[in-house]
Design a protein around this motif. Structure first.
Motif, mmCIF file in Angstrom:
data_model
loop_
_atom_site.group_PDB
_atom_site.id
_atom_site.type_symbol
_atom_site.label_atom_id
_atom_site.label_comp_id
_atom_site.label_asym_id
_atom_site.label_seq_id
_atom_site.Cartn_x
_atom_site.Cartn_y
_atom_site.Cartn_z
ATOM 1 N N VAL A 97 0.840 -1.203 0.000
ATOM 2 C CA VAL A 97 0.000 0.000 0.000
ATOM 3 C C VAL A 97 0.873 1.250 0.000
ATOM 4 O O VAL A 97 0.613 2.207 -0.728
ATOM 5 C CB VAL A 97 -0.945 0.008 1.227
ATOM 6 N N VAL A 98 1.925 1.238 0.815
ATOM 7 C CA VAL A 98 2.843 2.381 0.865
ATOM 8 C C VAL A 98 3.463 2.619 -0.503
ATOM 9 O O VAL A 98 3.557 3.759 -0.972
ATOM 10 C CB VAL A 98 3.951 2.150 1.924
ATOM 11 N N ARG A 99 3.869 1.536 -1.173
ATOM 12 C CA ARG A 99 4.465 1.686 -2.510
ATOM 13 C C ARG A 99 3.448 2.239 -3.500
ATOM 14 O O ARG A 99 3.778 3.079 -4.343
ATOM 15 C CB ARG A 99 5.006 0.338 -2.999
ATOM 16 N N ALA A 100 2.199 1.772 -3.396
ATOM 17 C CA ALA A 100 1.156 2.235 -4.316
ATOM 18 C C ALA A 100 0.842 3.712 -4.114
ATOM 19 O O ALA A 100 0.439 4.406 -5.054
ATOM 20 C CB ALA A 100 -0.108 1.398 -4.125
ATOM 21 N N LEU A 101 1.021 4.198 -2.891
ATOM 22 C CA LEU A 101 0.698 5.595 -2.574
ATOM 23 C C LEU A 101 1.926 6.505 -2.624
ATOM 24 O O LEU A 101 1.844 7.668 -2.239
ATOM 25 C CB LEU A 101 0.061 5.674 -1.180
ATOM 26 N N ARG A 102 3.040 5.968 -3.083
ATOM 27 C CA ARG A 102 4.260 6.765 -3.161
ATOM 28 C C ARG A 102 4.048 7.948 -4.105
ATOM 29 O O ARG A 102 3.486 7.808 -5.184
ATOM 30 C CB ARG A 102 5.414 5.894 -3.663
ATOM 31 N N GLY A 103 4.473 9.117 -3.679
ATOM 32 C CA GLY A 103 4.318 10.313 -4.503
ATOM 33 C C GLY A 103 3.153 11.183 -4.088
ATOM 34 O O GLY A 103 3.020 12.319 -4.546
ATOM 35 N N HIS A 104 2.289 10.658 -3.191
ATOM 36 C CA HIS A 104 1.159 11.453 -2.715
ATOM 37 C C HIS A 104 1.639 12.557 -1.776
ATOM 38 O O HIS A 104 2.631 12.409 -1.077
ATOM 39 C CB HIS A 104 0.149 10.562 -1.981
ATOM 40 N N THR A 105 0.923 13.661 -1.776
ATOM 41 C CA THR A 105 1.246 14.786 -0.895
ATOM 42 C C THR A 105 0.050 15.094 -0.001
ATOM 43 O O THR A 105 -1.059 15.301 -0.508
ATOM 44 C CB THR A 105 1.603 16.037 -1.717
ATOM 45 N N PRO A 106 0.251 15.126 1.344
ATOM 46 C CA PRO A 106 1.493 14.764 2.038
ATOM 47 C C PRO A 106 1.730 13.259 1.965
ATOM 48 O O PRO A 106 0.780 12.492 1.785
ATOM 49 C CB PRO A 106 1.234 15.222 3.475
ATOM 50 N N PRO A 107 2.980 12.822 2.101
ATOM 51 C CA PRO A 107 3.277 11.388 2.002
ATOM 52 C C PRO A 107 2.648 10.587 3.133
ATOM 53 O O PRO A 107 2.458 11.096 4.239
ATOM 54 C CB PRO A 107 4.809 11.349 2.085
ATOM 55 N N ILE A 108 2.295 9.351 2.847
ATOM 56 C CA ILE A 108 1.734 8.450 3.852
ATOM 57 C C ILE A 108 2.832 7.476 4.260
ATOM 58 O O ILE A 108 3.414 6.798 3.417
ATOM 59 C CB ILE A 108 0.516 7.689 3.301
ATOM 60 N N THR A 109 3.124 7.418 5.542
ATOM 61 C CA THR A 109 4.223 6.592 6.029
ATOM 62 C C THR A 109 3.774 5.174 6.343
ATOM 63 O O THR A 109 2.578 4.889 6.470
ATOM 64 C CB THR A 109 4.842 7.197 7.297
ATOM 65 N N MET A 110 4.762 4.297 6.497
ATOM 66 C CA MET A 110 4.480 2.912 6.864
ATOM 67 C C MET A 110 3.775 2.844 8.214
ATOM 68 O O MET A 110 2.855 2.047 8.413
ATOM 69 C CB MET A 110 5.787 2.113 6.921
#
Length: 224
Positions: free
Chosen positions: A187-200
């Motif tokens: 899920v973290v990889r799929a949401l990479r690049g979102h602002t603000p970032p979502i952490t593990m």
């Protein structure tokens, strides 16, 4: 004149629990440092990770505890030999990650610099959980498992300090709807690049709070 040989060191190490480098030199009839190290290459031993490594003991796997550590008084040894390797191993083998304080309590020495070096060389990862930093394995899947174990073990009052943004919950749910059965790391990889970032940490906490492990295997969700 006695001919030097590695057996002189072996005999010394068997006769005493720990010895100093100077004692090994004397056992080799006042050998130089270079000569002593040359003979040590033929002997199974381990050096202390404190006192600047000046203490030596015979290598014996049965001496080490479940953490791979052994102490004789205030002299500490590790099955890894060097302290930096020990810190990385303990972090990677831990079931729920380790804090700096937990490592220092275990090793009885300071580890901050070694942890920062491990991060710099990407041998371990770090996340802030419940107001303090935790160190994890650098493999995302293993880190995810460690992080889940840590978040699950946190007391409820500490969990309440982990901020959950409803927008983040929706983003996580959308990924799970599109990619059923995804793990937190995916899920973290799929949401990479979102602002603000979502952490593990945030994703794992969302999984834990809303029991999302089985989503995708069932129709719909019960998040409210």
């Amino acid at each position: 004149m006695t001919i030097r040989n590695p057996d002189m060191i072996i005999h010394l190490l068997r006769s005493k629990k720990v010895v100093k480098f100077e004692e090994i030199q004397n056992a080799l009839e006042s050998a130089s440092r270079t000569t002593t190290f040359r003979y040590l290459k033929h002997v199974q031993y381990v050096r202390s990770y404190n006192y600047n490594g000046c203490y030596y003991t015979s290598w014996d796997p049965t001496l080490f505890d479940r953490w791979g550590l052994y102490s004789y008084g205030d002299i500490y040894f590790s099955r890894d030999g060097k302290l930096d390797k020990t810190v990385i191993r303990l972090v990677c083998e831990s079931g729920a990650g380790l804090t700096q304080r937990e490592l220092q309590d275990l090793l009885k020495v300071r580890v901050q610099v070694l942890l920062l070096e491990g991060l710099r060389h990407k041998k371990i990862c770090r996340e802030k959980v419940g107001g303090f930093y935790l160190y994890f394995h650098n493999d995302p899947t293993i880190m995810e498992s460690q992080l889940q174990a840590r978040v699950t073990s946190l007391p409820s009052e500490t969990k309440n300090f982990l901020q959950i943004d409803s927008h983040n919950v929706i983003k996580v749910l959308l990924v799970l709807i599109r990619q059923p059965g995804s793990r937190p790391a995916e899920v973290v990889r799929a949401l990479r690049g979102h602002t603000p970032p979502i952490t593990m940490v945030q994703v794992v906490d969302i999984f834990d709070r809303y029991s999302l492990e089985e989503i995708g295997k069932k129709k719909g969700s019960t998040v409210s």
